[in-house]
Write a protein that holds these residues in place. Structure first.
Motif, PDB file in Angstrom:
ATOM      1  N   GLN A 147      11.132   6.621  15.890  1.00 53.68           N
ATOM      2  CA  GLN A 147      11.723   7.343  14.764  1.00 53.68           C
ATOM      3  C   GLN A 147      11.871   6.441  13.534  1.00 53.68           C
ATOM      4  O   GLN A 147      11.592   6.866  12.407  1.00 53.68           O
ATOM      5  CB  GLN A 147      13.079   7.910  15.172  1.00 53.68           C
ATOM      6  N   LYS A 148      12.298   5.200  13.746  1.00 58.10           N
ATOM      7  CA  LYS A 148      12.417   4.280  12.611  1.00 58.10           C
ATOM      8  C   LYS A 148      11.054   3.971  12.003  1.00 58.10           C
ATOM      9  O   LYS A 148      10.915   3.878  10.774  1.00 58.10           O
ATOM     10  CB  LYS A 148      13.100   2.991  13.080  1.00 58.10           C
ATOM     11  N   ARG A 149      10.048   3.815  12.838  1.00 61.83           N
ATOM     12  CA  ARG A 149       8.716   3.529  12.332  1.00 61.83           C
ATOM     13  C   ARG A 149       8.167   4.720  11.536  1.00 61.83           C
ATOM     14  O   ARG A 149       7.549   4.555  10.478  1.00 61.83           O
ATOM     15  CB  ARG A 149       7.798   3.186  13.503  1.00 61.83           C
ATOM     16  N   LYS A 150       8.405   5.925  12.032  1.00 62.49           N
ATOM     17  CA  LYS A 150       7.952   7.118  11.320  1.00 62.49           C
ATOM     18  C   LYS A 150       8.650   7.248   9.972  1.00 62.49           C
ATOM     19  O   LYS A 150       8.018   7.566   8.952  1.00 62.49           O
ATOM     20  CB  LYS A 150       8.225   8.352  12.185  1.00 62.49           C
ATOM     21  N   GLU A 151       9.949   7.009   9.948  1.00 64.30           N
ATOM     22  CA  GLU A 151      10.687   7.096   8.689  1.00 64.30           C
ATOM     23  C   GLU A 151      10.231   6.027   7.709  1.00 64.30           C
ATOM     24  O   GLU A 151      10.099   6.286   6.506  1.00 64.30           O
ATOM     25  CB  GLU A 151      12.184   6.953   8.976  1.00 64.30           C
ATOM     26  N   ALA A 152       9.960   4.817   8.206  1.00 67.90           N
ATOM     27  CA  ALA A 152       9.473   3.753   7.323  1.00 67.90           C
ATOM     28  C   ALA A 152       8.102   4.096   6.755  1.00 67.90           C
ATOM     29  O   ALA A 152       7.821   3.834   5.569  1.00 67.90           O
ATOM     30  CB  ALA A 152       9.422   2.433   8.087  1.00 67.90           C
ATOM     31  N   ASN A 153       7.235   4.702   7.553  1.00 63.40           N
ATOM     32  CA  ASN A 153       5.916   5.096   7.058  1.00 63.40           C
ATOM     33  C   ASN A 153       6.023   6.198   6.004  1.00 63.40           C
ATOM     34  O   ASN A 153       5.312   6.177   4.990  1.00 63.40           O
ATOM     35  CB  ASN A 153       5.037   5.560   8.218  1.00 63.40           C
ATOM     36  N   ARG A 154       6.887   7.163   6.243  1.00 62.93           N
ATOM     37  CA  ARG A 154       7.080   8.217   5.243  1.00 62.93           C
ATOM     38  C   ARG A 154       7.617   7.649   3.942  1.00 62.93           C
ATOM     39  O   ARG A 154       7.197   8.047   2.852  1.00 62.93           O
ATOM     40  CB  ARG A 154       8.050   9.274   5.774  1.00 62.93           C
ATOM     41  N   ARG A 155       8.539   6.694   4.040  1.00 66.10           N
ATOM     42  CA  ARG A 155       9.104   6.100   2.829  1.00 66.10           C
ATOM     43  C   ARG A 155       8.058   5.263   2.086  1.00 66.10           C
ATOM     44  O   ARG A 155       8.035   5.229   0.852  1.00 66.10           O
ATOM     45  CB  ARG A 155      10.310   5.236   3.202  1.00 66.10           C
ATOM     46  N   ALA A 156       7.184   4.589   2.842  1.00 68.24           N
ATOM     47  CA  ALA A 156       6.175   3.743   2.201  1.00 68.24           C
ATOM     48  C   ALA A 156       5.095   4.554   1.514  1.00 68.24           C
ATOM     49  O   ALA A 156       4.518   4.106   0.517  1.00 68.24           O
ATOM     50  CB  ALA A 156       5.552   2.811   3.238  1.00 68.24           C
ATOM     51  N   HIS A 157       4.796   5.747   2.015  1.00 68.82           N
ATOM     52  CA  HIS A 157       3.710   6.551   1.474  1.00 68.82           C
ATOM     53  C   HIS A 157       4.219   7.745   0.663  1.00 68.82           C
ATOM     54  O   HIS A 157       3.471   8.718   0.483  1.00 68.82           O
ATOM     55  CB  HIS A 157       2.809   7.042   2.607  1.00 68.82           C
ATOM     56  N   SER A 158       5.451   7.702   0.203  1.00 69.43           N
ATOM     57  CA  SER A 158       6.019   8.757  -0.633  1.00 69.43           C
ATOM     58  C   SER A 158       6.445   8.165  -1.961  1.00 69.43           C
ATOM     59  O   SER A 158       6.530   6.935  -2.130  1.00 69.43           O
ATOM     60  CB  SER A 158       7.212   9.429   0.059  1.00 69.43           C
ATOM     61  N   ALA A 159       6.727   9.034  -2.883  1.00 69.19           N
ATOM     62  CA  ALA A 159       7.204   8.581  -4.194  1.00 69.19           C
ATOM     63  C   ALA A 159       8.552   7.893  -4.037  1.00 69.19           C
ATOM     64  O   ALA A 159       9.352   8.264  -3.173  1.00 69.19           O
ATOM     65  CB  ALA A 159       7.312   9.768  -5.150  1.00 69.19           C
ATOM     66  N   PRO A 160       8.823   6.891  -4.830  1.00 68.44           N
ATOM     67  CA  PRO A 160      10.108   6.176  -4.712  1.00 68.44           C
ATOM     68  C   PRO A 160      11.286   7.117  -4.885  1.00 68.44           C
ATOM     69  O   PRO A 160      11.371   7.881  -5.844  1.00 68.44           O
ATOM     70  CB  PRO A 160      10.037   5.150  -5.847  1.00 68.44           C
TER      71      PRO A 160
END
Length: 690
Positions: free
Chosen positions: A415-428
């Motif tokens: 879950q943490k890895r998925k959230e980090a990936n979403r944050r990295a590939h989304s607008a700030p």
């Protein structure tokens, strides 16, 4: 021959009495002992290993129950007395030093749901059970004889789930369908609390602020009560249900909750929106929690057949107790002397454990006490060294707990890895970081007045009020036909001034009747969190007839143009507002830019049109997404009525001002009502909502 004689004073090395310690000449300078640090590290390592070698927490098992143990209670004035209640309705009173049962009471039919002892006198025991009975029993000193008959009994209409006693008064509280406050020797409650929940299954009095109660309900909420008041105080809702609650005996505002999501949460009752700490180690639902008398630790019991001891300021446990025979732990208790932990489980035993697994029971010699204190200081000094930390944290657990913890760790990392990936590939800023302690709380309610009763609805009127923007707040009040009231202090919705002509008001009333929205919402309580009763009453007050409510600069410019050309600004504004009211179920975003309402404005002069020709926005030829979303939810008959109401508004505006509304009137006249429901409006007109 020379003889050298060494001479020294006996007072420098001999004890005056045999009770004094030996005088050892020693220079404590660090320069004189370069290997002292290394020697102390080895001693700390050995002390840590010996602590784990001699860690034998199990003390005794109290056998005698014929069904699973469901409740435990401690006597507030006697360290050696423990009371247990089982699934078969039997209550047993135990003497811990002799490990014998003093007496057996056939109390209830079905489960014993709750037990408590009067903290002031210690001479009465109160129990509740599945037979809808509250019974008060006598506790003589010494305990013995026949206690089969209660001294007082109360029959209830519904099943109680728990009972707790006031710490200073002769009052006790029960919970079930609601929370009832009782007095001794009375057959009816002196006060009843209800916050619209189905079942309240556990409740506890605060030991420091004795009039404050904490309850856990079946709707996943935690509710605070004041037994002196007439209504509950505050309520916070978690994602899953809480099974048990416990107050910290040394901090009046701190309590811990055992939850179904395998975690425990420590809250500050002054700030319920976020827990102070999240305690994670159990692999199944946590069923019981109890604080130590020092208030520094608490013990928990879980469905994973284990008992854990947590420090209050840590997220992980320092001890885990388990046996091969012990089944699901339903209740736990810490003794009043901070030495022992008791547990009741499904396999009919009450087990006694040490509060500290490696602690030696019995009387210690002075030399043993000094050695133990020295070892504790060494472990405290080197507790951050990797090897010492590894030995301190290492525990052997059953295979099912080991596998479950491994699985839960994998899920959390995923879950943490998925959230980090979403944050990295989304607008700030689009995927904000949410702390672990904020993920499990849904919301908080402050007062019963903020909850809407069943059957009442506070739907806003047809033309919804719009909150003032920053530009509107800076404008002086009283300018023109759309002067505004001063903003409320609590952030409630504001209203505008202005009146409509008779034809427009009739058209708006017919539109409100078609959509099913009340022209004036009933005065009642709003189901919105965070608003006070004053703002709720202001929202429920019937507003004046709708006037121009838009705060957008384009709309104000259009009305000013209409006014300068001699047209009716009120009629034009009402037409724009009524068209927008169809799709005003939710506020518009700031980037929603189209000219749906441009037909309501007057045609600007030729020179102004020439200057604006190059930067004019494309005309929206279809109904906007907000109107479409609402239109899809309407039936064909309701859509026809709405369309008829808008046509009447346009006609009324044309009668009063003429000219500017004709283009929109032609567009509305050509669109049948059947094309609104479920389809986009692709007429040639330009009227709609913003």
């Amino acid at each position: 021959m020379k003889v050298k004689v060494l001479c020294r004073n006996p007072d420098d090395y001999l004890r005056e009495t045999k009770h004094d310690i030996h005088k050892v000449p020693r220079n404590y300078s660090a320069d004189q002992h370069p290997f002292q640090e290394a020697r102390e590290y080895v001693r700390a390592l050995n002390a840590t290993k010996l602590e784990r070698v001699f860690a034998k927490p199990f003390v005794a098992s109290l056998d005698g129950h014929r069904d699973g143990v469901h409740r435990l209670a401690k006597h507030p004035l006697r360290l050696s007395t423990v009371i247990s209640g089982s699934y078969d309705g039997e209550i047993r009173i135990w003497d811990l030093p002799s490990r014998k049962c003093l007496t057996t009471i056939p109390a209830h039919t079905g489960f014993v749901r709750g037990l408590c002892v009067d903290p002031e006198s210690g001479t009465s025991l109160i129990s509740v059970g599945d037979d809808c009975q509250i019974k008060q029993w006598r506790l003589p000193d010494p305990i013995g004889g026949n206690l089969d008959e209660p001294i007082h009994s109360i029959a209830l209409k519904s099943q109680p789930h728990d009972v707790t006693h006031h710490w200073k008064k002769s009052q006790f509280a029960t919970c079930g369908e609601g929370v009832d406050i009782w007095e001794h020797q009375r057959n009816s409650p002196i006060r009843t609390f209800d916050w619209g929940v189905d079942t309240v299954h556990t409740i506890r009095y605060n030991p420091i602020e004795p009039d404050i109660l904490l309850a856990a309900a079946s709707d996943r909420s935690l509710i605070l009560y004041d037994s002196r008041g007439q209504s509950p105080l505050r309520k916070v809702t978690l994602k899953l249900r809480s099974n048990a609650v416990a107050w910290n005996p040394m901090e009046a505002y701190s309590f811990t909750v055992a939850n179904e999501d395998y975690n425990l949460y420590t809250f500050d009752m002054r700030n319920l929106i976020s827990p102070r700490n999240v305690h994670m180690d159990h692999t199944e639902a946590v069923m019981a929690v109890d604080y130590s008398p020092t208030g520094r630790e608490f013990v928990t019991g879980s469905y994973d057949k284990s008992i854990r001891i947590f420090p209050c300021d840590r997220g992980h446990s320092r001890e885990v107790y388990h046996t091969k025979r012990m089944q699901r732990v339903m209740t736990v208790m810490w003794s009043m002397d901070d030495k022992f932990v008791l547990s009741g489980s499904d396999e009919m035993n009450v087990r006694v454990w040490k509060g500290h697994a490696s602690e030696k029971l019995g009387t210690l010699r002075p030399r043993e006490e000094r050695a133990m204190r020295y070892a504790e200081k060494l472990k405290e000094k080197f507790n951050e060294h990797p090897e010492v930390k590894r030995i301190v944290r290492h525990r052997h657990v059953p295979k099912h707990i080991y596998n479950a913890k491994k699985e839960h760790r994998t899920i959390r990392e995923s879950q943490k890895r998925k959230e980090a990936n979403r944050r990295a590939h989304s607008a700030p800023g689009t995927v904000p970081f949410v702390a672990e302690r904020d993920k499990h709380v849904i919301g908080e309610d402050q007062d019963e007045d903020t909850v809407a009763p069943v059957g009442e609805c506070c739907v806003p009127p047809l033309s919804p009020p719009v909150t003032e923007s920053g530009a509107a707040r800076r404008r002086p009040a009283g300018r023109g036909s759309h002067a505004r009231r001063r903003p409320l202090n609590d952030g409630a919705v504001k209203r505008t001034d202005g009146r409509l002509d008779e034809g427009t008001a009739v058209a708006l009333k017919s539109t409100a009747a078609a959509t099913g929205w009340p022209a004036a919402p009933p005065a009642g309580r709003l189901a919105t969190s965070g608003r006070t009763s004053a703002s709720a009453a202001a929202l429920c007050t019937p507003p004046p007839p709708p006037a121009f409510r838009s705060t957008r600069p384009d709309d104000r410019r259009r009305v000013d143009l209409v006014t300068r050309q001699g047209r009716s600004s009120v009629a034009a504004a009402a037409a724009i507002d009524s068209c927008r009211s169809v799709g005003a179920a939710r506020p518009l975003s700031t980037d929603h830019r189209h000219s749906c309402s441009s037909s309501a404005a007057a045609t600007p002069p030729l020179s102004l049109r020439r200057r604006r020709r190059r930067r004019r926005r494309p005309v929206c030829r279809h109904i906007c997404r907000h109107c479409l979303a609402l239109a899809r939810s309407l039936t064909a008959a309701a859509a026809a009525a709405v369309l008829a109401g808008v046509r009447s508004v346009v006609a009324a505006a044309n009668r009063t001002g003429g000219g500017p509304m004709k283009r929109g009137a032609r567009a509305i006249g050509r669109v049948p009502s059947s094309r609104i429901v479920g389809r986009q409006w692709r007429g040639s007109g330009e009227i709609g909502c913003d």
